[in-house]
Design a protein around this motif. Sequence first.
Motif, mmCIF file in Angstrom:
data_model
loop_
_atom_site.group_PDB
_atom_site.id
_atom_site.type_symbol
_atom_site.label_atom_id
_atom_site.label_comp_id
_atom_site.label_asym_id
_atom_site.label_seq_id
_atom_site.Cartn_x
_atom_site.Cartn_y
_atom_site.Cartn_z
ATOM 1 N N ARG A 137 0.826 -1.217 0.000
ATOM 2 C CA ARG A 137 0.000 0.000 0.000
ATOM 3 C C ARG A 137 0.856 1.262 0.000
ATOM 4 N N GLU A 138 1.869 1.321 0.859
ATOM 5 C CA GLU A 138 2.676 2.533 0.943
ATOM 6 C C GLU A 138 3.455 2.778 -0.343
ATOM 7 N N THR A 139 3.952 1.716 -0.962
ATOM 8 C CA THR A 139 4.687 1.878 -2.212
ATOM 9 C C THR A 139 3.748 2.277 -3.335
ATOM 10 N N LEU A 187 10.514 -0.140 -2.153
ATOM 11 C CA LEU A 187 10.177 -1.461 -1.626
ATOM 12 C C LEU A 187 10.856 -1.806 -0.298
ATOM 13 N N PRO A 188 12.139 -1.510 -0.100
ATOM 14 C CA PRO A 188 12.772 -1.908 1.169
ATOM 15 C C PRO A 188 12.118 -1.304 2.402
ATOM 16 N N ASP A 189 11.426 -0.169 2.253
ATOM 17 C CA ASP A 189 10.803 0.481 3.405
ATOM 18 C C ASP A 189 9.318 0.158 3.537
ATOM 19 N N ASP A 190 8.789 -0.676 2.661
ATOM 20 C CA ASP A 190 7.366 -0.993 2.725
ATOM 21 C C ASP A 190 7.114 -1.972 3.873
ATOM 22 N N PRO A 191 6.244 -1.620 4.834
ATOM 23 C CA PRO A 191 6.047 -2.479 6.007
ATOM 24 C C PRO A 191 5.317 -3.786 5.718
ATOM 25 N N GLY A 198 1.561 -7.605 5.869
ATOM 26 C CA GLY A 198 1.118 -7.986 4.534
ATOM 27 C C GLY A 198 0.230 -9.213 4.519
ATOM 28 N N VAL A 199 0.481 -10.152 5.426
ATOM 29 C CA VAL A 199 -0.291 -11.399 5.461
ATOM 30 C C VAL A 199 -1.779 -11.126 5.672
ATOM 31 N N GLY A 217 -2.219 2.902 -6.772
ATOM 32 C CA GLY A 217 -2.546 3.927 -5.799
ATOM 33 C C GLY A 217 -3.112 3.314 -4.530
ATOM 34 N N ASN A 218 -4.294 3.783 -4.103
ATOM 35 C CA ASN A 218 -4.883 3.324 -2.850
ATOM 36 C C ASN A 218 -5.575 1.972 -2.953
#
Length: 219
Positions: free
Chosen positions: A15-17, A59-63, A88-89, A111-112
């Motif tokens: 979502r954040e990416t 991507l590396p910072d996406d939780p 993510g699960v 996007g969202n």
Amino acid sequence: MSLIAEFELSNPILRETRRAVPDVVVEVEDEQLAADEPPRLVLWTIGDAADLERFEAALPDDPSIEAFERLAEVDGRRLYRIALSETGVVGMTYTDAVELGITFLEIRGRGNGVRYRAQIPSREALLAYREACRDRELSFRLDGLYQGGLDEQAGSELTHRQREVLRTALERGYFEVPRRVTLEELANELEISDQALSALVRRGLANHLRHTLPEDDDT
């Protein structure tokens, strides 16, 4: 006749990416459940070169993910395999869908939102899936529901994953009497959980029989 549902979920996966680079389209190619390992998605990202670079850099910072690897790149498309984090699960509704006889035909995120197109066996199954999404605190919005025929590539045809699993099960002797391989051994070989394998086999066989058996002839 089966139904085709089109709906949108507020899915936390990437979502954040997706929000950071809203012009990139994400298309899910495969969903993989492995025993004792994080669930994985294989997906395409589609966009211009600059946006794809920005997307990968985020991507590396996406939780929602623990790890990722780029598998291929062709003509404005990049193929990734991502391992999901606990965050993510929550958005991995694949097992819920399989248990309800639902087959995802298309998953596209941008996007969202994440939009789904799925074959469903009944309205009751769709309602049960919606409740499963609510239990995961995923907002569900139904955009369309209509009758689906064979030309819709619905559940009467095997998905790529179902075909792969059934072929391996057949070659390894899972359907023989007595069986030459157990469900647990086959699941280990395919690197998925027993539950996921059982669901894939059941749904694959159901889809195959629905497609090949003739309709009852009462005449």
